[in-house]
Write a protein that holds these residues in place. Structure first.
Motif: not given
Length: 203
Positions: A14-17, A19-24, A57-58, A63-65
């Motif tokens: 869930a956290e990684l899922y 966080d990718q939208f925050r990266l976007r 990618y993490s 954390t999504a990088l």
């Protein structure tokens, strides 16, 4: 490592899922001023559906990088809906075994060498994920410079789907197709030294 996330494994990631939208949001809205939807610091659009699969990618699993989205074109296709003039033969836009890659992004705050590694990893992950998803091709649009520097320099062969066009701030945007096959992985390994970039997560 790259995980392939979908509605089936959100509960374990869930956290990684999210966080990718925050990266976007940071990369497309904050940095490039895209006029797209956002909520609570997360960017999304009409293609973020239950059919979407996400390559993320993490290094810490949270954390999504880097990230990109894959969707079957029969469930909605950005090229078909918004940029059909980039594709000469529209038949590929309605084939059940063709997926579209969109929202390819890397955390721009990272050092150049790390960004390059993540770019190459995501490029290879397109093919690895395509094999898992029984796709024959993955299509998408990018600046021609990015198609060369990210995919072809990583050893991934591309077929151009049409001539480049100017779109927004970019003078040359082009649609391309990646054939999903083991030979692509072999070439990428020989070119970039990368192989098996994806973690095995249930689809």
């Amino acid at each position: 490592m790259i995980k392939l996330l979908s509605y089936k494994n959100i509960s374990q990631n869930a956290e990684l899922y999210f966080d990718q939208f925050r990266l976007r949001h940071r990369e497309f809205i904050d940095r490039q001023d895209y006029d797209v939807k956002a909520h609570d610091g997360m960017e999304f659009d009409e293609y973020d559906t239950l059919a979407a699969q996400y390559l993320v990618y993490s290094e810490d699993g949270r954390t999504a990088l880097g990230a990109s989205r894959l969707t079957p074109v029969v469930m909605g296709c950005m090229l078909k809906d918004h940029f059909p003039h980039l594709v000469d033969d529209h038949a590929i836009l309605s084939q059940a075994d063709v997926w579209e890659g969109t929202r390819f992004c890397i955390d721009s705050r990272l050092p150049p060498e790390q960004r390059r590694h993540i770019c190459q990893s995501l490029a290879l992950a397109y093919v690895e994920a395509g094999l898992e998803l029984d796709a024959t091709h993955i299509i998408g649009l990018m600046p021609t410079l990015i198609l060369r520097s990210v995919f072809e320099r990583s050893g991934i062969a591309l077929d151009r789907l049409g001539a480049p066009h100017a779109i927004g701030a970019h003078s040359k945007i082009q649609a391309a197709s990646i054939q999903v096959c083991v030979e692509q992985i072999t070439r990428a390994a020989a070119t970039s030294g990368l192989s098996k970039v994806m973690a095995h997560t249930p689809i």
